[in-house]
Design a protein around this motif. Structure first.
Motif, PDB file in Angstrom:
ATOM      1  N   THR A  29       0.860  -1.185   0.000  1.00 14.83           N
ATOM      2  CA  THR A  29       0.000   0.000   0.000  1.00 14.83           C
ATOM      3  C   THR A  29       0.898   1.239   0.000  1.00 14.83           C
ATOM      4  N   PRO A  30       0.771   2.147  -0.984  1.00 10.66           N
ATOM      5  CA  PRO A  30       0.002   2.006  -2.209  1.00 10.66           C
ATOM      6  C   PRO A  30       0.628   0.955  -3.132  1.00 10.66           C
ATOM      7  N   ARG A  31      -0.193   0.452  -4.064  1.00 13.24           N
ATOM      8  CA  ARG A  31       0.286  -0.595  -4.973  1.00 13.24           C
ATOM      9  C   ARG A  31       1.261  -0.025  -6.005  1.00 13.24           C
ATOM     10  N   SER A  32       2.301  -0.801  -6.318  1.00 13.23           N
ATOM     11  CA  SER A  32       3.258  -0.342  -7.339  1.00 13.23           C
ATOM     12  C   SER A  32       3.939  -1.543  -7.985  1.00 13.23           C
ATOM     13  N   ILE A  33       4.383  -1.342  -9.228  1.00 11.20           N
ATOM     14  CA  ILE A  33       5.197  -2.346  -9.936  1.00 11.20           C
ATOM     15  C   ILE A  33       6.358  -1.582 -10.564  1.00 11.20           C
ATOM     16  N   PRO A  34       7.611  -2.035 -10.391  1.00 12.58           N
ATOM     17  CA  PRO A  34       8.758  -1.261 -10.899  1.00 12.58           C
ATOM     18  C   PRO A  34       8.757  -1.131 -12.426  1.00 12.58           C
ATOM     19  N   PRO A  35       9.181   0.033 -12.934  1.00 15.85           N
ATOM     20  CA  PRO A  35       9.151   0.285 -14.379  1.00 15.85           C
ATOM     21  C   PRO A  35      10.089  -0.600 -15.187  1.00 15.85           C
ATOM     22  N   LYS A  36      11.062  -1.243 -14.545  1.00 14.59           N
ATOM     23  CA  LYS A  36      11.971  -2.100 -15.339  1.00 14.59           C
ATOM     24  C   LYS A  36      11.190  -3.211 -16.052  1.00 14.59           C
ATOM     25  N   PHE A  37       9.984  -3.539 -15.572  1.00 14.01           N
ATOM     26  CA  PHE A  37       9.213  -4.610 -16.210  1.00 14.01           C
ATOM     27  C   PHE A  37       8.444  -4.147 -17.455  1.00 14.01           C
ATOM     28  N   PHE A  38       8.546  -2.862 -17.784  1.00 15.57           N
ATOM     29  CA  PHE A  38       7.953  -2.396 -19.052  1.00 15.57           C
ATOM     30  C   PHE A  38       8.629  -3.045 -20.258  1.00 15.57           C
ATOM     31  N   TYR A  39       9.918  -3.415 -20.093  1.00 11.08           N
ATOM     32  CA  TYR A  39      10.735  -3.641 -21.276  1.00 11.08           C
ATOM     33  C   TYR A  39      10.833  -5.106 -21.710  1.00 11.08           C
ATOM     34  N   ASP A  40       9.679  -5.756 -21.938  1.00  4.25           N
ATOM     35  CA  ASP A  40       9.735  -7.011 -22.687  1.00  4.25           C
ATOM     36  C   ASP A  40       9.806  -6.594 -24.161  1.00  4.25           C
ATOM     37  N   GLU A  41       9.694  -7.534 -25.090  1.00  3.12           N
ATOM     38  CA  GLU A  41       9.888  -7.158 -26.500  1.00  3.12           C
ATOM     39  C   GLU A  41       8.847  -6.139 -26.983  1.00  3.12           C
ATOM     40  N   PRO A  42       7.535  -6.403 -26.777  1.00  5.06           N
ATOM     41  CA  PRO A  42       6.561  -5.377 -27.217  1.00  5.06           C
ATOM     42  C   PRO A  42       6.755  -4.053 -26.483  1.00  5.06           C
ATOM     43  N   ARG A 102      35.780   6.366 -31.229  1.00  2.76           N
ATOM     44  CA  ARG A 102      36.481   5.156 -31.683  1.00  2.76           C
ATOM     45  C   ARG A 102      37.037   4.344 -30.505  1.00  2.76           C
ATOM     46  N   PRO A 103      36.158   3.893 -29.599  1.00  5.21           N
ATOM     47  CA  PRO A 103      36.634   3.098 -28.464  1.00  5.21           C
ATOM     48  C   PRO A 103      37.150   1.739 -28.938  1.00  5.21           C
ATOM     49  N   SER A 104      37.959   1.076 -28.089  1.00  8.82           N
ATOM     50  CA  SER A 104      38.443  -0.253 -28.481  1.00  8.82           C
ATOM     51  C   SER A 104      37.338  -1.293 -28.256  1.00  8.82           C
ATOM     52  N   ASP A 105      36.543  -1.104 -27.197  1.00 13.47           N
ATOM     53  CA  ASP A 105      35.503  -2.069 -26.833  1.00 13.47           C
ATOM     54  C   ASP A 105      34.185  -1.361 -26.586  1.00 13.47           C
ATOM     55  N   TYR A 106      33.104  -2.064 -26.897  1.00 11.21           N
ATOM     56  CA  TYR A 106      31.763  -1.586 -26.557  1.00 11.21           C
ATOM     57  C   TYR A 106      31.070  -2.694 -25.764  1.00 11.21           C
ATOM     58  N   VAL A 107      30.465  -2.330 -24.632  1.00 15.36           N
ATOM     59  CA  VAL A 107      29.693  -3.291 -23.850  1.00 15.36           C
ATOM     60  C   VAL A 107      28.258  -2.782 -23.745  1.00 15.36           C
ATOM     61  N   GLY A 108      27.310  -3.487 -24.352  1.00 13.48           N
ATOM     62  CA  GLY A 108      25.889  -3.131 -24.227  1.00 13.48           C
ATOM     63  C   GLY A 108      25.304  -3.882 -23.036  1.00 13.48           C
ATOM     64  N   VAL A 109      24.637  -3.156 -22.153  1.00  8.64           N
ATOM     65  CA  VAL A 109      24.050  -3.780 -20.959  1.00  8.64           C
ATOM     66  C   VAL A 109      22.554  -3.508 -20.969  1.00  8.64           C
ATOM     67  N   ASP A 110      21.738  -4.559 -20.948  1.00 10.46           N
ATOM     68  CA  ASP A 110      20.285  -4.340 -20.980  1.00 10.46           C
ATOM     69  C   ASP A 110      19.564  -5.525 -20.348  1.00 10.46           C
ATOM     70  N   ILE A 111      18.368  -5.252 -19.847  1.00  8.94           N
ATOM     71  CA  ILE A 111      17.551  -6.310 -19.232  1.00  8.94           C
ATOM     72  C   ILE A 111      16.791  -7.116 -20.291  1.00  8.94           C
ATOM     73  N   SER A 112      16.618  -6.514 -21.494  1.00  8.70           N
ATOM     74  CA  SER A 112      15.813  -7.128 -22.543  1.00  8.70           C
ATOM     75  C   SER A 112      16.720  -7.870 -23.539  1.00  8.70           C
ATOM     76  N   LYS A 113      16.762  -9.202 -23.419  1.00  7.32           N
ATOM     77  CA  LYS A 113      17.741 -10.022 -24.132  1.00  7.32           C
ATOM     78  C   LYS A 113      17.644  -9.909 -25.660  1.00  7.32           C
ATOM     79  N   GLU A 114      16.409 -10.015 -26.175  1.00  5.36           N
ATOM     80  CA  GLU A 114      16.264 -10.032 -27.631  1.00  5.36           C
ATOM     81  C   GLU A 114      16.729  -8.708 -28.235  1.00  5.36           C
ATOM     82  N   PHE A 115      16.280  -7.620 -27.614  1.00  2.11           N
ATOM     83  CA  PHE A 115      16.669  -6.296 -28.087  1.00  2.11           C
ATOM     84  C   PHE A 115      18.181  -6.122 -28.023  1.00  2.11           C
TER      85      PHE A 115
END
Ligand code: AVI
Length: 324
Positions: A29-42, A102-115
């Protein structure tokens, strides 16, 4: 010709977390759901559409600021860095940086695997000189990423004002983790949305085409399809407004009717008008964000804003971790 390769690290953020956090959020109370769960594929696709909406000034403004700041930025950062993009999503803005720094390495970090896989493979294809890594991680729970163990000059890139989706304590916690990742002398290049007239803010989160509403409601579609739940998205509506006292946009899903919703064998009663709080999006002044970053050991080295002062891009340098 061999296919471009991406070194992939998967920490498996996923359905188990969704299950646990939805149940906990509906019980609270109050009810909430974290915004990180917005990011499935759709959800990630809907967010991409939000970024192109006329009302959503953030993406085009940030891209414009970045494009103009590039030569300056390259002078501050120097050669041969490892670029770590947090919440990389479709990774469009990072292309500007890759071409200039022109970096030597790029690391992409994301919760959404397919994307994440789609976008990092595209980068590996388009920039054959670049070592590309992908880490599927929920970085709100820490930033342990094997690819980042190397002793390079690390620059974390966190665009889109996603930092605004954390409250102050969690934003500082996240920036402390970033400080640990980049180390002394490392950098955080971050997009930060600025305070502005309320009408502009409310319009940006209540677009005429209803894409933001669909993005918010997609959370309920996700719960219905991934969990054992009878929740009916059409029985809820999108509600977003600027809360000036808290300095943030709030997004909610408001029950249209009195109803009972089931998840597993648990029932949740909603009155008509009762809401689930799904997102905060904090807006800052440049000085206010500098003070927040200082609590995590970062100093504002350079700040760029657009002519209308809608948005800022800030280069922060990490000095040393402050006492906890
Ligand atoms: C990702 N994040 C910075 C967006 C924001 O503006 O807070 C998410 C969003 N929510 C509604 N529209 C866009």
């Amino acid at each position: 010709m061999t296919a471009p390769s991406v070194r992939f690290y998967d920490a498996h953020p996923g359905t188990a977390d969704l299950h646990q956090e939805v149940l906990a959020g509906l019980r609270a109370t109050p009810r909430s759901i974290p915004p990180k769960f917005f990011y499935d594929e759709p959800g990630s696709e809907l967010f991409d559409r939000i970024c192109d909406l006329p009302e959503y000034y953030q993406t085009r403004t940030e891209t414009g600021i970045l494009s103009r700041a590039l030569p300056d930025l390259a002078r501050h950062i120097g050669a041969e860095c490892m670029l770590v993009e947090l919440g990389s999503g479709a990774s469009k803005k990072v292309r500007l940086l890759l071409e200039e720094l022109r970096p030597s390495d790029y690391v992409g970090v994301d919760i959404s695997k397919e994307f994440l896989l789609t976008s990092t493979h595209a980068l590996a294809r388009d920039y054959p000189w670049l070592e590309v890594h992908a880490a599927c991680v929920d970085f709100s729970g820490g930033l342990q990423i094997p690819a980042c163990d190397a002793a390079a000059h690390k620059v974390a890139f966190y665009p889109g004002s996603s930092i605004g989706n954390f409250d102050a304590a969690d934003a500082v916690r996240l920036m402390r983790d970033v400080g640990e990742l980049v180390g002394p002398g490392g950098h955080l290049l971050i997009g930060v949305d600025l305070k502005k007239p309320v009408g502009l803010l409310n319009a940006a989160y209540n677009d005429a085409a209803g894409v933001t509403a669909a993005f918010n409601l997609n959370l309920l579609h996700r719960i219905r399809s991934e969990l054992d739940s009878d929740i009916d998205p059409s029985a809820f509506e999108h509600y977003a407004f600027y809360n000036p006292g808290a300095g943030r946009i709030e997004m909610h899903l408001v029950s249209r009717i009195a109803q009972r919703v089931r998840v597993d064998d648990q029932w949740f009663d909603f009155e008509a008008g009762e809401s689930i709080h799904t997102e905060n999006s904090y807006k800052y002044t440049v000085a206010g964000f500098g003070a927040l970053a200082a609590q995590a050991g970062f100093r504002q080295q350079a700040v760029w804003v657009d002519d209308d002062r809608l948005f800022s891009v800030q280069l922060l340098s990490f000095d040393a971790p402050p006492p906890a």
